[in-house]
Design an enzyme around this catalytic site. Structure first.
Site, PDB file in Angstrom:
ATOM      1  N   LYS A  50       0.847  -1.202   0.000  1.00  0.00           N
ATOM      2  CA  LYS A  50       0.000   0.000   0.000  1.00  0.00           C
ATOM      3  C   LYS A  50       0.878   1.245   0.000  1.00  0.00           C
ATOM      4  O   LYS A  50       2.090   1.159   0.267  1.00  0.00           O
ATOM      5  CB  LYS A  50      -0.903  -0.021   1.240  1.00  0.00           C
ATOM      6  CG  LYS A  50      -0.137   0.084   2.558  1.00  0.00           C
ATOM      7  CD  LYS A  50      -1.029  -0.213   3.762  1.00  0.00           C
ATOM      8  CE  LYS A  50      -0.239  -0.081   5.056  1.00  0.00           C
ATOM      9  NZ  LYS A  50      -0.941  -0.684   6.210  1.00  0.00           N
ATOM     10  N   ARG A 148     -10.334   0.431  14.895  1.00  0.00           N
ATOM     11  CA  ARG A 148     -10.209   1.106  13.613  1.00  0.00           C
ATOM     12  C   ARG A 148     -11.267   0.446  12.751  1.00  0.00           C
ATOM     13  O   ARG A 148     -12.427   0.495  13.126  1.00  0.00           O
ATOM     14  CB  ARG A 148      -8.766   0.903  13.111  1.00  0.00           C
ATOM     15  CG  ARG A 148      -8.305   1.907  12.127  1.00  0.00           C
ATOM     16  CD  ARG A 148      -6.806   1.839  11.891  1.00  0.00           C
ATOM     17  NE  ARG A 148      -6.369   0.639  11.157  1.00  0.00           N
ATOM     18  CZ  ARG A 148      -5.149   0.454  10.680  1.00  0.00           C
ATOM     19  NH1 ARG A 148      -4.234   1.378  10.854  1.00  0.00           N
ATOM     20  NH2 ARG A 148      -4.824  -0.632  10.036  1.00  0.00           N
ATOM     21  N   TYR A 296      14.628  31.164   2.827  1.00  0.00           N
ATOM     22  CA  TYR A 296      13.400  31.852   3.254  1.00  0.00           C
ATOM     23  C   TYR A 296      13.403  32.098   4.760  1.00  0.00           C
ATOM     24  O   TYR A 296      13.796  31.215   5.537  1.00  0.00           O
ATOM     25  CB  TYR A 296      12.180  30.997   2.937  1.00  0.00           C
ATOM     26  CG  TYR A 296      11.825  30.909   1.472  1.00  0.00           C
ATOM     27  CD1 TYR A 296      11.664  32.056   0.700  1.00  0.00           C
ATOM     28  CD2 TYR A 296      11.621  29.675   0.881  1.00  0.00           C
ATOM     29  CE1 TYR A 296      11.310  31.950  -0.643  1.00  0.00           C
ATOM     30  CE2 TYR A 296      11.268  29.561  -0.448  1.00  0.00           C
ATOM     31  CZ  TYR A 296      11.114  30.709  -1.210  1.00  0.00           C
ATOM     32  OH  TYR A 296      10.758  30.602  -2.523  1.00  0.00           O
ATOM     33  N   MET A 344      10.343  24.266  -1.434  1.00  0.00           N
ATOM     34  CA  MET A 344       9.462  23.306  -2.105  1.00  0.00           C
ATOM     35  C   MET A 344      10.267  22.298  -2.931  1.00  0.00           C
ATOM     36  O   MET A 344      10.032  21.098  -2.868  1.00  0.00           O
ATOM     37  CB  MET A 344       8.466  24.052  -2.993  1.00  0.00           C
ATOM     38  CG  MET A 344       7.381  23.158  -3.578  1.00  0.00           C
ATOM     39  SD  MET A 344       6.193  24.081  -4.571  1.00  0.00           S
ATOM     40  CE  MET A 344       5.306  25.008  -3.334  1.00  0.00           C
TER      41      MET A 344
HETATM   42  C1  LIG Z   1      -0.179  -1.621   6.899  1.00  0.00           C
HETATM   43  C2  LIG Z   1      -0.737  -2.847   7.471  1.00  0.00           C
HETATM   44  C3  LIG Z   1       0.084  -3.972   7.697  1.00  0.00           C
HETATM   45  C4  LIG Z   1       1.589  -3.957   7.555  1.00  0.00           C
HETATM   46  O1  LIG Z   1       2.143  -3.426   8.752  1.00  0.00           O
HETATM   47  P1  LIG Z   1       3.735  -3.334   8.934  1.00  0.00           P
HETATM   48  O2  LIG Z   1       3.901  -2.863  10.334  1.00  0.00           O
HETATM   49  O3  LIG Z   1       4.211  -2.326   7.959  1.00  0.00           O
HETATM   50  O4  LIG Z   1       4.265  -4.681   8.674  1.00  0.00           O
HETATM   51  C5  LIG Z   1      -0.548  -5.143   8.104  1.00  0.00           C
HETATM   52  N1  LIG Z   1      -1.882  -5.188   8.303  1.00  0.00           N
HETATM   53  C6  LIG Z   1      -2.683  -4.121   8.124  1.00  0.00           C
HETATM   54  C7  LIG Z   1      -4.136  -4.245   8.371  1.00  0.00           C
HETATM   55  C8  LIG Z   1      -2.144  -2.911   7.722  1.00  0.00           C
HETATM   56  O5  LIG Z   1      -2.931  -1.846   7.567  1.00  0.00           O
END
Ligand SMILES: *Cc1c(COP(=O)(O)O)cnc(C)c1O
Length: 404
Positions: A50, A148, A296, A344
């Protein structure tokens, strides 16, 4: 990614780039193999890619993951999953985030594993699958204390009823996620979550959901993120979700400490190697007088005549503005401190004590150069954050290159 498409297709040599990210295939492979040795051959190893593979570059990392033994992928969004399918990946893909009801059909068509924690999504998916004559693959996300996304214990019966009465929904997996496993060396809360997960598993199994005729297989149970993989074999079940540690990063200092102190703990721990090196080229070198203001807001004034190197990267590229007057980069294997505010797209560093610096010299912002190393975690500490955020915010517009 491709939002600044070049006219010329094909990769440019790095000599033609102002900034780029190198991904070490050797490091990635060693990390994946170390995790595989730890979880064993019978556990499904899902590479979590992700957020543009934690900023590393989803396309390149997915290629490396597939080549070096990941069994499947996990992503946040439908679009991330469709991009993987578009790049030709046929492995299973779990979409962990919400798929808008209006797009469930696309998830179904791409044969994705879809996380389920809303009855609304479950009902809509069942109807779509029935219409299409297809089976939707569900991974039921149970709430065990992270609060969550997930199905609370008291709501579980309604979900099990939906699954029982909707043969077009196949229960492909059941999972949960730990709240407090990387942030502490005290693991009582993780153990409580594990007990709650096991309770949910008993309820699902007691519900006697019909096994899918085509895949007479019990649903895959999974709970482990990187920290759990590194610390707790009892969390492996049938599948693990490996995020940050495939990239060679320990989830936290506490995880490393727990690992070293735990049973079988060893100094130096698993040989995780950072995969990413972020590089840039010096775009100008110049002298400024003592007491000249730099950047800046005139936040830095040197006390001696100073030789500055200007770097063509800034906060828009993911070099956080909080690093102003704090961080350092590596040039010719030496540390050059950031002077003034990060802009930037530009950053100024002091190279007075590295006299050989010239235009287009290679600079390392994250990673190793010679005997020196800048870790993502060090930059994170300077901005009051974590390395997860530092790497995942590296701009997708930066070129990624796989190197040996
Ligand atoms: C991002 C995520 C992971 C991976 O977690 P890491 O600590 O990066 O290994 C696993 N399970 C869920 C549900 C996540 O959102």
């Amino acid at each position: 990614m491709d939002f600044l498409a070049r006219a010329e297709p094909g990769p440019l040599p790095t000599a033609a780039l102002n900034t780029w990210i190198e991904l070490s295939e050797g490091a990635y492979r060693a990390n994946l193999e170390a995790v595989r040795r730890r979880v064993g051959p019978g556990v499904e190893l899902a590479a979590v890619v992700k957020a543009n593979a934690y900023g590393h570059g989803w396309r390149e990392i997915a290629e490396l993951a597939a080549r070096h033994g990941a069994d499947s992928f996990a992503v946040h969004s439908l679009d991330e999953a469709l991009a993987l399918r578009g790049a030709g990946h046929r492995r299973d893909i779990l979409v962990m985030g919400h798929v808008p009801l209006a797009r469930l059909e696309e998830g179904l068509a791409a044969d994705l594993r879809l996380a389920l924690y809303n009855l609304e999504s479950g009902r809509a998916l069942a109807a779509l699958a029935a219409d299409a004559g297809r089976t939707a693959r569900i991974h039921l996300k149970v709430e065990t204390g992270t609060h969550r996304q997930g199905v609370a214990a008291e709501d579980l019966p309604a979900f099990l009823e939906l699954l029982r009465t909707s043969p077009q929904l196949r229960l492909d997996g059941i999972y949960t996620h730990f709240a407090n496993i990387e942030d502490t060396t005290e693991h009582a809360y993780a153990e409580l979550q594990l007990q709650r997960f096991e309770q949910a598993l008993r309820e699902v199994s007691a519900a006697g959901l019909p096994a899918d005729p085509a895949h007479a297989q019990a649903p895959r149970r999974h709970a482990a993120c990187s920290a759990a993989i590194l610390l707790f074999p009892e969390t492996y079940f049938d599948m693990v979700r490996l995020g940050i540690s495939q990239y060679g990063l320990w989830p936290s200092r506490e995880t490393l400490l727990s690992y070293q102190e735990g049973p079988g703990g060893v100094a130096g721990a698993l040989p995780l190697q950072p995969v990413l090196t972020w590089k840039a080229r010096v775009s100008q070198v110049k002298w400024v007088p003592a007491d000249a203001y730099i950047g800046y807001g005139c936040t830095f004034q040197p006390t001696r005549a100073t030789r500055l190197a200007i770097l063509p990267v800034g906060y828009a590229d993911g070099y956080d503005r909080g690093l102003s007057n704090q961080a350092w980069v590596l040039i010719h294997g030496q540390r050059a401190p950031v002077r003034g505010r990060v802009c930037m797209n530009l950053t100024m560093v002091d190279v007075t004590d590295i006299p050989q610096v010239a235009v287009e010299d290679e600079v390392v912002l994250i990673g190793r150069q010679g005997s020196q190393e800048i870790k993502a975690g060090q930059l994170a500490a300077l901005i009051g954050s974590i390395h997860y955020e530092v790497v995942s915010r590296l701009s997708p517009a930066i070129e990624r290159r796989i190197v040996t």
